[in-house]
Design an enzyme around this catalytic site. Structure first.
Site, PDB file in Angstrom:
ATOM      1  N   HIS A  81     -26.423 137.463 -33.924  1.00  0.00           N
ATOM      2  CA  HIS A  81     -26.923 138.408 -34.938  1.00  0.00           C
ATOM      3  C   HIS A  81     -27.362 139.661 -34.176  1.00  0.00           C
ATOM      4  CE1 HIS A  81     -28.264 134.422 -36.535  1.00  0.00           C
ATOM      5  NE2 HIS A  81     -28.127 134.926 -37.738  1.00  0.00           N
ATOM      6  N   ASP A 105     -30.698 139.251 -32.490  1.00  0.00           N
ATOM      7  CA  ASP A 105     -30.806 138.387 -31.308  1.00  0.00           C
ATOM      8  C   ASP A 105     -30.589 139.168 -30.029  1.00  0.00           C
ATOM      9  OD1 ASP A 105     -30.595 136.418 -33.275  1.00  0.00           O
ATOM     10  OD2 ASP A 105     -28.448 136.150 -32.912  1.00  0.00           O
TER      11      ASP A 105
HETATM   12  C1  XLS Z   1     -29.749 129.373 -40.733  1.00  0.00           C
HETATM   13  C2  XLS Z   1     -28.347 129.685 -40.498  1.00  0.00           C
HETATM   14  C3  XLS Z   1     -28.075 130.831 -39.553  1.00  0.00           C
HETATM   15  C4  XLS Z   1     -26.664 131.292 -39.710  1.00  0.00           C
HETATM   16  C5  XLS Z   1     -26.391 132.662 -39.208  1.00  0.00           C
HETATM   17  O1  XLS Z   1     -30.092 128.334 -41.262  1.00  0.00           O
HETATM   18  O2  XLS Z   1     -27.701 128.521 -40.074  1.00  0.00           O
HETATM   19  O3  XLS Z   1     -28.343 130.452 -38.249  1.00  0.00           O
HETATM   20  O4  XLS Z   1     -25.774 130.416 -39.087  1.00  0.00           O
HETATM   21  O5  XLS Z   1     -27.168 133.604 -39.835  1.00  0.00           O
END
Ligand code: XLS
Ligand code: NI
Ligand code: NI
Length: 435
Positions: free
Chosen positions: A99, A102
């Site tokens: 993301h 991150d």
């Molecule tokens: C959260 C989600 C997130 C997605 C990406 O529960 O799994 O990590 O995979 O935004």
């Protein structure tokens, strides 16, 4: 080298008999499974957020991990990227996922945040070129910041919708620039805490519009990857609109997007929705929207999305069975959306988590392939529905018989079907021969 992992050499495949905790016992990337290498089948990706941004916090306490890159500067972000690629290389994974939030510290303005993201993009571009490790998918974090507390695309405030759109655009641009194979939309805040303050009809239209804008933009910039929506029923919201695969499909149909968007299915989210993981995978395959998977597991006692590393071969075997039957991944892959437990504070724990997960998936894949190669299971299923091949049954199925005609035939021929065993225990035993 940052030295974060000491002088750890790359993790190697040593075989089942190995007792080395820093070796693969089952994941041999070159082993051929149904004519394709394990690496090509599984297409592993490490998730940037859990491995490098997560601090070990839980609802009752904050950071337990000490990482030299925790901080808010671009220097921290650079170190984080260095260590991230060191982990990818040690593990020998072909992909990673991230993301925006991150990888770069957020700035005061969106323009500055995007400039920082693009600067990280330059770093990633170099690392991708020098290591050959590619981007499985990029995504925007549209759920952590307070501006998104009432939703991103589904916010009552159109300025938040616009801000979210601008953020998605920047992340799609970067994903495209890095040659990403997919772009993911997980609507963590697209839903409600209480229906009392929510106009669901309005919010559905907003979300449908955002997805249509994303699809338009994908074609405009010539992004060749797949747009994926990731279903999850709740957490953080009480109710999320992307509840499960079937709900997402209904949503895509409503807005005419079912041929443009596929799903990224996560184990823990399937469980939260009251399904098995293989149910979600099989449903997506049936509907033609199987895209990619987020591999992890939940703690089955706690009832939360605990994002643990997978370690249940039986659970992943059946999912890979359905993935193989659907023809395998195209742009998708196996992303470890999994984080260390709060007490697993050492760099080595990051290795143990991924090594075990990769071995679990390798065993699951082998088991799935063995089920297919053996053929007994598929022959059983084929046989169970064999009577539907008869001409009269085919005529009913194709819509060539009215209900009156069917009723007349049943009565005329005195049809009185005898119950047939579903053979569940036999099948469970059969599958256990391979798992
Ligand atoms: C959260 C989600 C997130 C997605 C990406 O529960 O799994 O990590 O995979 O935004
Ligand atoms: Ni999740
Ligand atoms: Ni996920």
């Amino acid at each position: 080298m940052s030295g974060f992992f000491g002088d750890q050499p790359p993790i190697r495949f040593e075989g089942k008999q190995s007792t080395n905790p820093l070796a693969f016992r089952f994941y041999d990337k070159d082993e051929l499974v149904l004519g394709k290498s394990m690496a090509e089948h599984l297409r592993f990706a490490v998730a940037y957020w859990h491995s490098f941004a997560f601090e070990g916090g839980d609802p009752f306490g904050g950071r337990t991990f000490e990482r030299p890159w925790f901080g808010n500067t671009m220097v921290d972000a650079q170190l984080k990227a260095d260590v991230a690629f060191e982990l990818f290389e040690l593990l020998g994974v072909p992909f990673f996922c991230f993301h925006d939030a991150d990888v770069r510290p957020e700035a005061e303005t969106l323009s500055e945040s995007i400039a920082r993201l693009d600067a990280l993009g330059d770093i990633f571009e170099e690392k991708i070129a020098s290591t050959g490790i590619k981007l499985l998918w990029g995504t925007a974090n549209l759920f952590s910041h307070a501006r998104f507390m009432s939703g991103a695309a589904t916010n009552p405030d159109p300025d938040v919708f616009a801000y979210a759109g601008a953020t998605i655009k920047a992340n799609m641009d970067l994903t495209n620039r890095l040659g990403g194979e997919n772009y993911v939309l997980w609507g963590g805040r697209e839903g409600y805490e209480t229906l009392l303050n929510t106009n669901m009809t309005q919010e559905f239209d907003q979300m449908g519009r955002m997805l249509a804008l994303v699809v338009d933009y994908k074609h405009k910039i010539g992004f060749e990857g797949t747009i994926l929506v990731e279903p999850k029923p709740q957490e953080p919201m009480k109710h999320q609109y992307d509840y499960d695969v079937a709900s997402v499909y209904g949503f895509l149909k409503k807005y005419g997007l079912e041929n443009e968007i596929k799903v990224n299915i996560e184990v823990g989210h399937a469980i939260l929705a009251g399904h098995t993981f293989e149910h979600e995978v099989a449903t997506a395959a049936m509907l033609g929207i199987l895209g990619s998977i987020d591999m992890n597991r939940n703690d089955y006692q706690s009832g939360w999305d605990t994002d643990q590393f997978p370690n249940n071969v039986a659970e992943v075997a059946l999912a890979y069975y359905h993935i193989l039957k659907a023809g395998g991944f195209t742009t998708g892959g196996t992303n470890f959306d999994a984080k260390l437990r709060r007490q697993s504070i050492d760099p080595a724990d990051l290795l143990y988590g991924h090594i075990g997960a990769m071995d679990t998936c390798a065993r699951g894949l082998r088991a799935a392939a063995a089920i297919i190669e053996d053929g007994t299971y598929e022959a059983f299923l084929e046989q169970r529905y064999a009577d539907w091949k008869h001409p009269e049954a085919q005529a009913m199925l194709r819509g060539e018989r009215t209900l009156e005609e069917i009723a007349a035939r049943v009565q005329k021929q005195g049809i009185n079907p005898k119950p047939r065993s579903g053979r569940q225990e036999y099948l469970e035993n059969l599958i256990n021969r391979f798992v």
